[in-house]
Design a protein around this motif. Structure first.
Motif, PDB file in Angstrom:
ATOM      1  N   ARG A  10       0.799  -1.346  -0.119  1.00 35.70           N
ATOM      2  CA  ARG A  10       0.095   0.047   0.057  1.00 35.70           C
ATOM      3  C   ARG A  10       0.815   1.318   0.023  1.00 35.70           C
ATOM      4  O   ARG A  10       1.947   1.221   0.607  1.00 35.70           O
ATOM      5  N   SER A  11       0.601   2.519  -0.526  1.00 32.18           N
ATOM      6  CA  SER A  11       1.067   3.708  -0.609  1.00 32.18           C
ATOM      7  C   SER A  11       1.171   4.314   0.550  1.00 32.18           C
ATOM      8  O   SER A  11       0.596   3.775   1.741  1.00 32.18           O
ATOM      9  N   PRO A  12       2.058   5.090   0.793  1.00 34.58           N
ATOM     10  CA  PRO A  12       2.269   5.925   2.016  1.00 34.58           C
ATOM     11  C   PRO A  12       0.850   6.420   2.689  1.00 34.58           C
ATOM     12  O   PRO A  12       0.646   6.409   3.913  1.00 34.58           O
ATOM     13  N   TYR A  70      -0.754   5.100   6.241  1.00 34.54           N
ATOM     14  CA  TYR A  70      -0.349   6.170   7.172  1.00 34.54           C
ATOM     15  C   TYR A  70      -1.626   6.075   8.056  1.00 34.54           C
ATOM     16  O   TYR A  70      -1.912   5.818   9.229  1.00 34.54           O
ATOM     17  N   ALA A  71      -2.840   6.420   7.137  1.00 34.71           N
ATOM     18  CA  ALA A  71      -4.242   6.369   7.855  1.00 34.71           C
ATOM     19  C   ALA A  71      -5.037   5.177   7.595  1.00 34.71           C
ATOM     20  O   ALA A  71      -6.012   5.096   8.145  1.00 34.71           O
ATOM     21  N   MET A 101      -6.413   3.573   5.260  1.00 32.49           N
ATOM     22  CA  MET A 101      -7.474   3.829   4.462  1.00 32.49           C
ATOM     23  C   MET A 101      -8.237   2.747   3.896  1.00 32.49           C
ATOM     24  O   MET A 101      -9.512   2.408   3.733  1.00 32.49           O
ATOM     25  N   ASP A 102      -7.292   1.731   3.395  1.00 36.80           N
ATOM     26  CA  ASP A 102      -7.903   0.229   3.101  1.00 36.80           C
ATOM     27  C   ASP A 102      -8.710  -0.273   4.175  1.00 36.80           C
ATOM     28  O   ASP A 102      -9.857  -0.703   4.098  1.00 36.80           O
ATOM     29  N   GLU A 103      -8.209  -0.493   5.447  1.00 27.72           N
ATOM     30  CA  GLU A 103      -8.991  -0.940   6.447  1.00 27.72           C
ATOM     31  C   GLU A 103     -10.380  -0.370   6.687  1.00 27.72           C
ATOM     32  O   GLU A 103     -11.264  -0.691   6.869  1.00 27.72           O
ATOM     33  N   LEU A 104     -10.150   1.126   6.571  1.00 31.50           N
ATOM     34  CA  LEU A 104     -11.249   1.892   6.883  1.00 31.50           C
ATOM     35  C   LEU A 104     -12.454   1.767   5.765  1.00 31.50           C
ATOM     36  O   LEU A 104     -13.524   1.517   6.202  1.00 31.50           O
ATOM     37  N   HIS A 105     -12.106   1.391   4.586  1.00 28.73           N
ATOM     38  CA  HIS A 105     -12.911   1.097   3.640  1.00 28.73           C
ATOM     39  C   HIS A 105     -13.613  -0.263   3.461  1.00 28.73           C
ATOM     40  O   HIS A 105     -14.373  -0.865   2.755  1.00 28.73           O
ATOM     41  N   ASP A 106     -13.078  -1.156   4.383  1.00 31.18           N
ATOM     42  CA  ASP A 106     -13.473  -2.364   4.564  1.00 31.18           C
ATOM     43  C   ASP A 106     -14.248  -2.573   5.840  1.00 31.18           C
ATOM     44  O   ASP A 106     -14.818  -3.499   6.145  1.00 31.18           O
ATOM     45  N   LEU A 107     -14.643  -1.489   6.615  1.00 33.60           N
ATOM     46  CA  LEU A 107     -15.494  -1.614   7.874  1.00 33.60           C
ATOM     47  C   LEU A 107     -16.918  -1.329   7.436  1.00 33.60           C
ATOM     48  O   LEU A 107     -17.748  -1.339   8.475  1.00 33.60           O
TER      49      LEU A 107
END
Ligand code: HEM
Length: 276
Positions: free
Chosen positions: A19-21, A25-26, A28-34
């Motif tokens: 994944r990109s920095p 960092y935040a 984001m991929d996990e966020l969009h998996d929630l």
């Protein structure tokens, strides 16, 4: 295929390594998996996304209220006002989120309402934590399990609220806040007190004599105003979506929320206007 499926497949262990920095960092991929909609309705996905956004914004407002409280404790009223001013900016964003939810036609809402079961905003421990921080400590609205599950909620219930700290600050500024209002049991909700109303009236009758207290009062009132504004907009959305139906949390729905809408944070800051 719904949007969720796309994001679920993108966040596997392999994706994590590459994944990109920004994404890393935040997280984001996990966020969009929630998001885990129970129907194929894009409106349900939007409903979940907006609910999550609002939860995060409640947390942001709490963060600023907590800062304001710490600054007041250290007699830095100017910095406390800065934090409250940032809190109200975020509150305005919270209010504007209703605009988006209001775009959902009622028949679309009804296609997924039943899958919510007994899920209700009343169970939001972050919202409750914010209410506690501001001084509305109503144990009847808090599930006892939540106080055990979320130590930060318990800690907030046991801490002096922002308003407790504001009144202590006024006293240190030489204003006649009664001692019993300062030594009160902080785990209980603040009850309106005519003597405190008189103290605020004294500040407003002569702002130049109490500049820090006056500025603090204006910032507190703005936080209270924005909170009530959020509740009022929520009530309108509820009337639009439910009419007179009961809420999923087991209340009368709009009728129950209408009563909640009567509540005001920092009550004497509202009522003392009658004295001016
Ligand atoms: C279609 C959208 C919505 C409807 C129809 C709705 C409906 C309701 C109803 C009927 C209640 C009263 C309790 C109950 O019986 O459930 C309630 C409470 C609540 N809702 Fe919503 N709601 C909606 C969206 C949201 C969103 C997006 C949030 C923010 C995350 C939210 C946060 C809350 C909170 C915090 C309470 C408790 C208020 C309090 O105790 O002061 N609601 N909602």
């Amino acid at each position: 295929m719904t949007d969720t499926t796309v994001h679920s497949s993108a966040a596997g262990p392999c994706a994590a390594a590459h994944r990109s920095p920004y994404v890393g960092y935040a997280r984001m991929d996990e966020l969009h998996d929630l998001q885990d909609p129970r129907t194929g309705s894009p409106f349900e996905l939007s409903f979940i996304l907006l609910s999550q956004v609002k939860e995060l914004l409640f947390r942001m407002v709490h963060l600023e209220v907590d800062q304001a409280r710490a600054q007041l404790r250290a007699d830095r009223a100017g910095d406390a006002c800065g934090a409250l001013s940032r809190a109200t900016r975020t509150q305005r964003v919270l209010i504007s989120c209703w605009e988006s939810m209001n775009g959902m036609p009622v028949d679309e809402f009804l296609t997924f309402r039943d899958v919510l079961g007994e899920a209700s905003g009343t169970q939001s421990f972050m919202y409750r934590r914010l209410e506690f921080a501001l001084g509305n400590k109503n144990p009847a609205l808090t599930r006892p399990e939540d106080l055990r599950l979320y130590p930060e909620l318990r800690a907030e219930l046991d801490s002096p609220s922002l308003y407790d700290e504001a009144l202590r600050f006024l006293r240190r500024e030489g204003l006649p806040v009664p001692a019993d209002a300062l030594d009160r049991d902080v785990t209980r909700t603040h009850r309106a007190d005519e003597r405190i109303e008189q103290v605020w009236a004294q500040v407003y009758r002569d702002p130049a004599a109490h500049p820090a207290a006056y500025r603090l009062a204006e910032h507190l009132l703005e936080v209270a105003y924005q909170f009530s504004h959020w509740r009022a907009a929520h009530l309108l959305v509820v009337e639009r979506m439910l009419g007179g139906k009961r809420g999923s949390g087991g209340t009368d729905g709009a009728a129950w929320l209408r009563e909640i809408n009567e509540h005001r944070f920092f009550p004497e800051l509202w009522t003392m206007r009658t004295l001016l």
